[in-house]
Structure formats: structure tokens, C-alpha cells
Design a protein around this motif. Structure first.
Motif, PDB file in Angstrom:
ATOM      1  N   ALA A  85       0.838  -1.202   0.000  1.00  0.00           N
ATOM      2  CA  ALA A  85       0.000   0.000   0.000  1.00  0.00           C
ATOM      3  C   ALA A  85       0.876   1.256   0.000  1.00  0.00           C
ATOM      4  O   ALA A  85       1.975   1.266   0.552  1.00  0.00           O
ATOM      5  N   VAL A  86       0.366   2.305  -0.645  1.00  0.00           N
ATOM      6  CA  VAL A  86       1.056   3.593  -0.661  1.00  0.00           C
ATOM      7  C   VAL A  86       0.074   4.671  -0.212  1.00  0.00           C
ATOM      8  O   VAL A  86      -1.144   4.500  -0.282  1.00  0.00           O
ATOM      9  N   MET A  87       0.627   5.797   0.230  1.00  0.00           N
ATOM     10  CA  MET A  87      -0.217   6.867   0.760  1.00  0.00           C
ATOM     11  C   MET A  87       0.404   8.219   0.446  1.00  0.00           C
ATOM     12  O   MET A  87       1.628   8.370   0.431  1.00  0.00           O
ATOM     13  N   CYS A  88      -0.461   9.201   0.204  1.00  0.00           N
ATOM     14  CA  CYS A  88       0.037  10.556  -0.047  1.00  0.00           C
ATOM     15  C   CYS A  88      -0.992  11.587   0.401  1.00  0.00           C
ATOM     16  O   CYS A  88      -2.179  11.301   0.513  1.00  0.00           O
ATOM     17  N   ALA A  89      -0.479  12.786   0.665  1.00  0.00           N
ATOM     18  CA  ALA A  89      -1.335  13.963   0.818  1.00  0.00           C
ATOM     19  C   ALA A  89      -1.272  14.674  -0.517  1.00  0.00           C
ATOM     20  O   ALA A  89      -0.245  14.612  -1.208  1.00  0.00           O
ATOM     21  N   SER A  90      -2.342  15.345  -0.901  1.00  0.00           N
ATOM     22  CA  SER A  90      -2.320  15.911  -2.245  1.00  0.00           C
ATOM     23  C   SER A  90      -3.272  17.083  -2.408  1.00  0.00           C
ATOM     24  O   SER A  90      -4.347  17.125  -1.820  1.00  0.00           O
ATOM     25  N   THR A  91      -2.824  18.042  -3.248  1.00  0.00           N
ATOM     26  CA  THR A  91      -3.729  19.088  -3.720  1.00  0.00           C
ATOM     27  C   THR A  91      -4.344  18.646  -5.053  1.00  0.00           C
ATOM     28  O   THR A  91      -5.042  19.401  -5.692  1.00  0.00           O
ATOM     29  N   SER A 149       2.836  10.819   9.759  1.00  0.00           N
ATOM     30  CA  SER A 149       2.626  10.107  11.020  1.00  0.00           C
ATOM     31  C   SER A 149       2.195   8.656  10.774  1.00  0.00           C
ATOM     32  O   SER A 149       2.741   7.722  11.375  1.00  0.00           O
ATOM     33  N   ILE A 150       1.252   8.468   9.873  1.00  0.00           N
ATOM     34  CA  ILE A 150       0.722   7.122   9.606  1.00  0.00           C
ATOM     35  C   ILE A 150       1.777   6.225   8.963  1.00  0.00           C
ATOM     36  O   ILE A 150       1.984   5.075   9.379  1.00  0.00           O
ATOM     37  N   THR A 151       2.472   6.751   7.932  1.00  0.00           N
ATOM     38  CA  THR A 151       3.437   5.914   7.208  1.00  0.00           C
ATOM     39  C   THR A 151       4.686   5.610   8.035  1.00  0.00           C
ATOM     40  O   THR A 151       5.411   4.661   7.739  1.00  0.00           O
ATOM     41  N   SER A 152       4.936   6.403   9.070  1.00  0.00           N
ATOM     42  CA  SER A 152       6.087   6.126   9.939  1.00  0.00           C
ATOM     43  C   SER A 152       5.775   5.015  10.939  1.00  0.00           C
ATOM     44  O   SER A 152       6.692   4.413  11.512  1.00  0.00           O
ATOM     45  N   GLN A 153       4.491   4.705  11.128  1.00  0.00           N
ATOM     46  CA  GLN A 153       4.095   3.724  12.131  1.00  0.00           C
ATOM     47  C   GLN A 153       3.508   2.429  11.553  1.00  0.00           C
ATOM     48  O   GLN A 153       3.450   1.409  12.238  1.00  0.00           O
ATOM     49  N   TYR A 154       3.098   2.480  10.284  1.00  0.00           N
ATOM     50  CA  TYR A 154       2.431   1.328   9.674  1.00  0.00           C
ATOM     51  C   TYR A 154       3.095   0.974   8.342  1.00  0.00           C
ATOM     52  O   TYR A 154       3.770   1.815   7.733  1.00  0.00           O
ATOM     53  N   PRO A 155       2.909  -0.281   7.875  1.00  0.00           N
ATOM     54  CA  PRO A 155       3.569  -0.722   6.632  1.00  0.00           C
ATOM     55  C   PRO A 155       2.920  -0.148   5.369  1.00  0.00           C
ATOM     56  O   PRO A 155       2.341  -0.865   4.553  1.00  0.00           O
ATOM     57  N   ILE A 156       3.019   1.159   5.242  1.00  0.00           N
ATOM     58  CA  ILE A 156       2.489   1.885   4.087  1.00  0.00           C
ATOM     59  C   ILE A 156       3.592   2.814   3.597  1.00  0.00           C
ATOM     60  O   ILE A 156       4.230   3.503   4.397  1.00  0.00           O
ATOM     61  N   THR A 157       3.826   2.858   2.298  1.00  0.00           N
ATOM     62  CA  THR A 157       4.896   3.688   1.746  1.00  0.00           C
ATOM     63  C   THR A 157       4.408   5.089   1.413  1.00  0.00           C
ATOM     64  O   THR A 157       3.406   5.252   0.710  1.00  0.00           O
ATOM     65  N   LEU A 158       5.090   6.082   1.932  1.00  0.00           N
ATOM     66  CA  LEU A 158       4.779   7.481   1.617  1.00  0.00           C
ATOM     67  C   LEU A 158       5.305   7.791   0.211  1.00  0.00           C
ATOM     68  O   LEU A 158       6.454   7.498  -0.101  1.00  0.00           O
ATOM     69  N   VAL A 159       4.443   8.382  -0.619  1.00  0.00           N
ATOM     70  CA  VAL A 159       4.880   8.690  -1.993  1.00  0.00           C
ATOM     71  C   VAL A 159       4.779  10.175  -2.335  1.00  0.00           C
ATOM     72  O   VAL A 159       4.750  10.556  -3.500  1.00  0.00           O
ATOM     73  N   ASN A 160       4.732  11.029  -1.311  1.00  0.00           N
ATOM     74  CA  ASN A 160       4.892  12.466  -1.554  1.00  0.00           C
ATOM     75  C   ASN A 160       6.352  12.734  -1.925  1.00  0.00           C
ATOM     76  O   ASN A 160       7.192  11.835  -1.890  1.00  0.00           O
ATOM     77  N   SER A 161       6.685  13.983  -2.247  1.00  0.00           N
ATOM     78  CA  SER A 161       8.040  14.282  -2.709  1.00  0.00           C
ATOM     79  C   SER A 161       9.083  14.172  -1.599  1.00  0.00           C
ATOM     80  O   SER A 161      10.279  14.291  -1.866  1.00  0.00           O
ATOM     81  N   LEU A 162       8.668  13.913  -0.356  1.00  0.00           N
ATOM     82  CA  LEU A 162       9.612  13.562   0.700  1.00  0.00           C
ATOM     83  C   LEU A 162      10.267  12.224   0.387  1.00  0.00           C
ATOM     84  O   LEU A 162      11.364  11.932   0.858  1.00  0.00           O
ATOM     85  N   ASN A 163       9.583  11.414  -0.398  1.00  0.00           N
ATOM     86  CA  ASN A 163      10.148  10.149  -0.869  1.00  0.00           C
ATOM     87  C   ASN A 163      11.260  10.483  -1.870  1.00  0.00           C
ATOM     88  O   ASN A 163      10.996  11.066  -2.920  1.00  0.00           O
ATOM     89  N   PRO A 164      12.516  10.145  -1.578  1.00  0.00           N
ATOM     90  CA  PRO A 164      13.624  10.559  -2.453  1.00  0.00           C
ATOM     91  C   PRO A 164      13.532  10.024  -3.881  1.00  0.00           C
ATOM     92  O   PRO A 164      14.104  10.623  -4.798  1.00  0.00           O
TER      93      PRO A 164
END
Length: 358
Positions: A85-91, A149-164
Motif C-alpha cells: 500500500a502507498v499513501m500521499c497527501a495531495s492538492t 505520522s501514519i506511514t512512519s508507524q504502519y507498513p504503508i509507503t509514503l509517496v509524496n516528494s519527501l520520498n527521495p
């Protein structure tokens, strides 16, 4: 006649630029054949500014924005790492891209958007690609904090631009521009929201120079919307407001990297008003035939603002690439609200001919 499989000449940015990207033979490539977008010369803007103006039209990526360049990398690496699973915040654009590539990879996609602050064209994309879309009663910055917060605690990959890996993919646009022009341009104008893109372009230009593909580096010219200009104002904007929803961000994730791109390149980060953005938005459509979402036009609005202030007076004939980040159909409501309504006439030949001047 023996049926043969189609020959795919172009295979997406990872295959084209593999030697410059952190992938291996074990990386499962998740691609929609992103990249390879046109660099369109603008005669009108060139005459107006005295520069050689080129428009990097990223709205012609698979989901209609530059985000696809980073997402093919982020999702491919997430799949390689076994993520489900992946997760992002988005406009808007990130959610559309993440949903499409996650769907392609057979992964779940969760999206947090600011309630009522996302263009309908982008929301429709995320939902059509079966993302779990959650409208948060808050702004983008609050949504991103929740995702972190969620992706740091659960097995979900953050895919916002913080992802290198997002930055790694997005840098390929600088490679493409350099390839077409034969070198890096003297200037590069770009909208700045979460600031990942200006970071990525600068990284790409530097890497191409390091390997001898470029002989020079451009001055990076970033532009924020006046109502969402934390880098320009040197402070977080708690309640950012602008018609350019894609850059309505008050606390950019890549703030420091954007400042580094500005300072290292000898460029600047300035702001443009909503009026200036809308004027450039309409100018691009009516003079160059290029339809972009409002945030995209910030790069051209900023270039025009600098030109009128005399910034380019000693650089006549220099080349400038303007990144146009997303397609105009991403935000159809803005377009409809800024054009004349269709003329309604009877189905009468004489009436129609009279109306069109014959």
C-alpha cells in the motif's frame, strides 16, 4: 503472416535514463510510458521578452502532470521493497498519479486531500483509479503531517516528494530539456508549491553537467503564488490561498532544497499574483495553443514579471525553459469561469454567416 508483438520504441523514463537512476535488474518497473514530453518554442513569448522561450509541457504525461515522472520511480521502488500500500497527501496531481501507478502495480492507494480545496478534474482521476480518497477538514500541510505520522508507524509507503525516489524521477525532465537544446538553457522558470520539482530539476541539470552532457547550468527562477509564498516571505503561511490549487501550500516539504537550488544557481524565488497567473494562463491558451492548469502558468507569469522589471536586459537571446506542470483539463471550472459562454443561434445559415462576418 506471422503476428509479431508491437515494437515499443519508447519505454518510459526509467528505461531511457536507467544509468542515472537508483534501479537495478531486480527493480520491477511500473510505467505508463511517462516522460518524453514536448519542449515547445513560443514565438509570441520570445518576441515579448527578447529571450528564446521554450515551454516544457508536462501536461502531456499519462495522468496529465509532471508527477508521473516521480511516481513511476516511487511505485517501482515500493513494489521492489514488497510494499502492498502507498499513501500521499495531495492538492490533486499527486493523488491522480499515485492512484494510477498504484493501480498499475496492483497496490492499494490511500489519498488525503484538503476538503473542498481540490480541482474536480484531479479528484475524478484518483477516484476512477480506485484510490481510497479521504477528504480532511484541514489544509494540505495538515494532511501531509497526518500522512507522515501514519506511514512512519504502519507498513504503508509514503509517496509524496519527501520520498527521495520522487525527486530522482522528476529530475529526468532536466535531462530531456538538455537533450533537445544540446545543453542546459541559461534560465529555467518553474512554479513552486511543495518545492520538490525545482529541487529535482536542479539535481538533474547538475548531474548532466557532472558527466559532461551539459557545459553550463541555468539560473533557477521559482515562482510561488502571492497567497501561498512561504519561501518568499520567509515564514510558514498558515492558511494559504490562491486560485492555483496545485501550489496552494504554506509549508513546503522541500523548502531548504528549493533555497539551495536558488542560491547555488544564482537564481531567485519570487511570487506572482492570481491576476498575473490568470493572465499568463489565458495568454498561453490564446497565443500558443497550450492549455495548462493555473499553477502551471506561474512560471510564465513570473518570467513576464521579471522581463517587465528589466531582469533579462543583459541576456537578450538567451534560452529559458518554462515548466508547465499540468494540463488545463485538471481544473475545468477555472477555464469555464474565465471565457465567454458559447453564442447561441438558430440553426439558420444566414444567421450563422452574419455572425461570423460573411
Amino acid at each position: 503472416m506471422v503476428n509479431q508483438p508491437p515494437k515499443l520504441i519508447y519505454k518510459g523514463i526509467i528505461e531511457r535514463f536507467r544509468e542515472y537512476l537508483p534501479v537495478t535488474d531486480k527493480t520491477p518497473i511500473v510505467s505508463l510510458l511517462e516522460g518524453h514530453t514536448p519542449l515547445i518554442p513560443s514565438e509570441y513569448l520570445s518576441e515579448k521578452t527578447g529571450l528564446k522561450v521554450y515551454l516544457k509541457y508536462e501536461g502531456l504525461n499519462p495522468t496529465g502532470s509532471f508527477k508521473d515522472r516521480g511516481m513511476t520511480m516511487a511505485i517501482s521502488k515500493a513494489k521492489e521493497e514488497g510494499s502492498k500500500a502507498v499513501m500521499c497527501a495531495s492538492t490533486g496531481n499527486t493523488s491522480a498519479s499515485a492512484a494510477a501507478y498504484a493501480c498499475r502495480a496492483g497496490m492499494k492507494c490511500i489519498v488525503l486531500i484538503p476538503d473542498g480545496k481540490i480541482a474536480l478534474g484531479k479528484l475524478a482521476q484518483a477516484m476512477m483509479h480506485n484510490a481510497d480518497v479521504i477528504a480532511l477538514k484541514g489544509n494540505f500541510d495538515e494532511a501531509l503531517n497526518m500522512v507522515k505520522s501514519i506511514t512512519s508507524q504502519y507498513p504503508i509507503t509514503l509517496v509524496n516528494s519527501l520520498n527521495p525516489y520522487r525527486i530522482e524521477g522528476q529530475k529526468t525532465a532536466a535531462f530531456e530539456i538538455s537533450y533537445v537544446l544540446g545543453d542546459a538553457p541559461e534560465f529555467h522558470a518553474i512554479p513552486v508549491g511543495n518545492a520538490g520539482n525545482i529541487t529535482a530539476y536542479w539535481k538533474g541539470y547538475k548531474e548532466y553537467k557532472q558527466v559532461g552532457k551539459n557545459t553550463q547550468l541555468p539560473k533557477m527562477l521559482g515562482f510561488q503564488a502571492e497567497g501561498a509564498a512561504p519561501i518568499v516571505r520567509k515564514k510558514i503561511v498558515e492558511k494559504p490561498e490562491t486560485i492555483a490549487t496545485a501550489i496552494r501550500i504554506g509549508n513546503p516539504a522541500s523548502w531548504k532544497q528549493a533555497e539551495a537550488a536558488r542560491d547555488e544557481s544564482g537564481g531567485l524565488i519570487d511570487m506572482v499574483t492570481d491576476e498575473e497567473i490568470l493572465n499568463a494562463y489565458k495568454l498561453l491558451a490564446q497565443k500558443d495553443g497550450v492549455f495548462v492548469e493555473p499553477a502551471s502558468a506561474a512560471s510564465v507569469a513570473g518570467m513576464l514579471k521579471l522581463s517587465e522589471a528589466g531582469y533579462f536586459k543583459n541576456a537578450q537571446g538567451a534560452r529559458i525553459a518554462c515548466t508547465l506542470t499540468g494540463h488545463g483539463l485538471k481544473d475545468p471550472n477555472i477555464a469555464i469561469g474565465n471565457v465567454k459562454e458559447p453564442t447561441v443561434l438558430d440553426a439558420d445559415l444566414k444567421v450563422i454567416l452574419k455572425h461570423i462576418g460573411f
